[in-house]
Motif scaffolding. Structure first.
Motif, mmCIF file in Angstrom:
data_model
loop_
_atom_site.group_PDB
_atom_site.id
_atom_site.type_symbol
_atom_site.label_atom_id
_atom_site.label_comp_id
_atom_site.label_asym_id
_atom_site.label_seq_id
_atom_site.Cartn_x
_atom_site.Cartn_y
_atom_site.Cartn_z
ATOM 1 N N VAL A 10 47.987 34.470 47.087
ATOM 2 C CA VAL A 10 47.297 34.658 45.804
ATOM 3 C C VAL A 10 45.815 34.967 46.038
ATOM 4 O O VAL A 10 45.243 35.849 45.385
ATOM 5 C CB VAL A 10 47.485 33.421 44.898
ATOM 6 C CG1 VAL A 10 46.585 33.491 43.677
ATOM 7 C CG2 VAL A 10 48.937 33.286 44.485
ATOM 8 N N ALA A 11 45.200 34.272 46.978
ATOM 9 C CA ALA A 11 43.789 34.529 47.295
ATOM 10 C C ALA A 11 43.599 35.945 47.824
ATOM 11 O O ALA A 11 42.642 36.634 47.441
ATOM 12 C CB ALA A 11 43.280 33.512 48.300
ATOM 13 N N ALA A 12 44.497 36.415 48.677
ATOM 14 C CA ALA A 12 44.401 37.781 49.209
ATOM 15 C C ALA A 12 44.613 38.808 48.103
ATOM 16 O O ALA A 12 43.954 39.851 48.081
ATOM 17 C CB ALA A 12 45.419 37.981 50.329
ATOM 18 N N MET A 13 45.516 38.508 47.174
ATOM 19 C CA MET A 13 45.753 39.431 46.066
ATOM 20 C C MET A 13 44.539 39.503 45.138
ATOM 21 O O MET A 13 44.154 40.588 44.689
ATOM 22 C CB MET A 13 47.003 39.006 45.293
ATOM 23 C CG MET A 13 48.272 39.219 46.082
ATOM 24 S SD MET A 13 49.777 38.447 45.454
ATOM 25 C CE MET A 13 49.696 38.627 43.729
ATOM 26 N N ILE A 14 43.911 38.362 44.884
ATOM 27 C CA ILE A 14 42.707 38.356 44.049
ATOM 28 C C ILE A 14 41.568 39.093 44.753
ATOM 29 O O ILE A 14 40.838 39.870 44.126
ATOM 30 C CB ILE A 14 42.308 36.910 43.693
ATOM 31 C CG1 ILE A 14 43.346 36.314 42.732
ATOM 32 C CG2 ILE A 14 40.910 36.845 43.089
ATOM 33 C CD1 ILE A 14 43.179 34.835 42.477
ATOM 34 N N ALA A 15 41.417 38.878 46.054
ATOM 35 C CA ALA A 15 40.378 39.579 46.814
ATOM 36 C C ALA A 15 40.619 41.090 46.792
ATOM 37 O O ALA A 15 39.668 41.863 46.690
ATOM 38 C CB ALA A 15 40.346 39.063 48.246
ATOM 39 N N THR A 16 41.887 41.502 46.864
ATOM 40 C CA THR A 16 42.215 42.927 46.784
ATOM 41 C C THR A 16 41.798 43.487 45.439
ATOM 42 O O THR A 16 41.190 44.564 45.357
ATOM 43 C CB THR A 16 43.726 43.148 47.005
ATOM 44 O OG1 THR A 16 44.081 42.632 48.287
ATOM 45 C CG2 THR A 16 44.083 44.611 46.942
ATOM 46 N N ARG A 54 39.321 46.708 50.478
ATOM 47 C CA ARG A 54 40.567 46.632 49.718
ATOM 48 C C ARG A 54 41.760 46.834 50.629
ATOM 49 O O ARG A 54 42.740 46.095 50.573
ATOM 50 C CB ARG A 54 40.592 47.682 48.600
ATOM 51 C CG ARG A 54 41.896 47.692 47.825
ATOM 52 C CD ARG A 54 41.963 48.853 46.852
ATOM 53 N NE ARG A 54 41.789 50.158 47.472
ATOM 54 C CZ ARG A 54 42.778 50.853 48.033
ATOM 55 N NH1 ARG A 54 43.996 50.378 48.072
ATOM 56 N NH2 ARG A 54 42.546 52.038 48.550
ATOM 57 N N ILE A 55 41.675 47.810 51.516
ATOM 58 C CA ILE A 55 42.778 48.075 52.440
ATOM 59 C C ILE A 55 42.981 46.886 53.384
ATOM 60 O O ILE A 55 44.112 46.501 53.674
ATOM 61 C CB ILE A 55 42.512 49.374 53.219
ATOM 62 C CG1 ILE A 55 42.472 50.499 52.234
ATOM 63 C CG2 ILE A 55 43.484 49.560 54.353
ATOM 64 C CD1 ILE A 55 42.886 51.830 52.624
ATOM 65 N N PHE A 56 41.890 46.278 53.827
ATOM 66 C CA PHE A 56 41.993 45.100 54.690
ATOM 67 C C PHE A 56 42.706 43.959 53.967
ATOM 68 O O PHE A 56 43.608 43.330 54.518
ATOM 69 C CB PHE A 56 40.595 44.655 55.142
ATOM 70 C CG PHE A 56 40.595 43.314 55.824
ATOM 71 C CD1 PHE A 56 41.065 43.183 57.112
ATOM 72 C CD2 PHE A 56 40.133 42.187 55.156
ATOM 73 C CE1 PHE A 56 41.081 41.947 57.743
ATOM 74 C CE2 PHE A 56 40.143 40.950 55.764
ATOM 75 C CZ PHE A 56 40.614 40.835 57.070
ATOM 76 N N PHE A 57 42.301 43.697 52.721
ATOM 77 C CA PHE A 57 42.928 42.604 51.972
ATOM 78 C C PHE A 57 44.389 42.901 51.653
ATOM 79 O O PHE A 57 45.221 41.995 51.633
ATOM 80 C CB PHE A 57 42.151 42.306 50.692
ATOM 81 C CG PHE A 57 40.809 41.654 50.944
ATOM 82 C CD1 PHE A 57 40.694 40.538 51.762
ATOM 83 C CD2 PHE A 57 39.659 42.159 50.363
ATOM 84 C CE1 PHE A 57 39.474 39.940 51.994
ATOM 85 C CE2 PHE A 57 38.427 41.568 50.584
ATOM 86 C CZ PHE A 57 38.334 40.459 51.398
ATOM 87 N N GLN A 58 44.720 44.165 51.414
ATOM 88 C CA GLN A 58 46.122 44.522 51.196
ATOM 89 C C GLN A 58 46.950 44.268 52.449
ATOM 90 O O GLN A 58 48.062 43.729 52.366
ATOM 91 C CB GLN A 58 46.249 45.996 50.798
ATOM 92 C CG GLN A 58 45.935 46.257 49.359
ATOM 93 C CD GLN A 58 46.066 47.726 49.026
ATOM 94 O OE1 GLN A 58 45.710 48.593 49.828
ATOM 95 N NE2 GLN A 58 46.556 48.023 47.843
#
Length: 75
Positions: A10-16, A54-58
């Motif tokens: 969830v944190a990675a999705m929010i960061a994305t 964004r690509i990194f977080f994805q």
């Protein structure tokens, strides 16, 4: 363990999402003079940096999904 990975997902999705929105805002702030100028402007460089984040977080979110699947035994 799975709950921890779900929270990380969830944190990675929010960061994305945050990186995507910030990148779009930076892109929209580019003026016509910036687009016709020689070399990258500050706004376009910032937009490019945000899209790279964004690509990194994805990628991070995808790796977390793979880890969740591995932990739960659905590989």
């Amino acid at each position: 363990m799975t709950v921890f990975l779900a929270i990380l997902l969830v944190a990675a999705m929010i960061a994305t999402l945050v990186a995507l929105v910030r990148g779009i805002i930076s892109f929209l702030q580019a003026t016509e003079a910036d687009l016709k100028g020689t070399g990258p402007s500050v706004a376009s460089a910032r937009s490019n940096k945000m899209m790279q984040q964004r690509i990194f977080f994805q990628a991070l979110a995808i790796l977390i999904v793979v880890a969740i699947l591995f932990v739960t035994g659905r590989t």
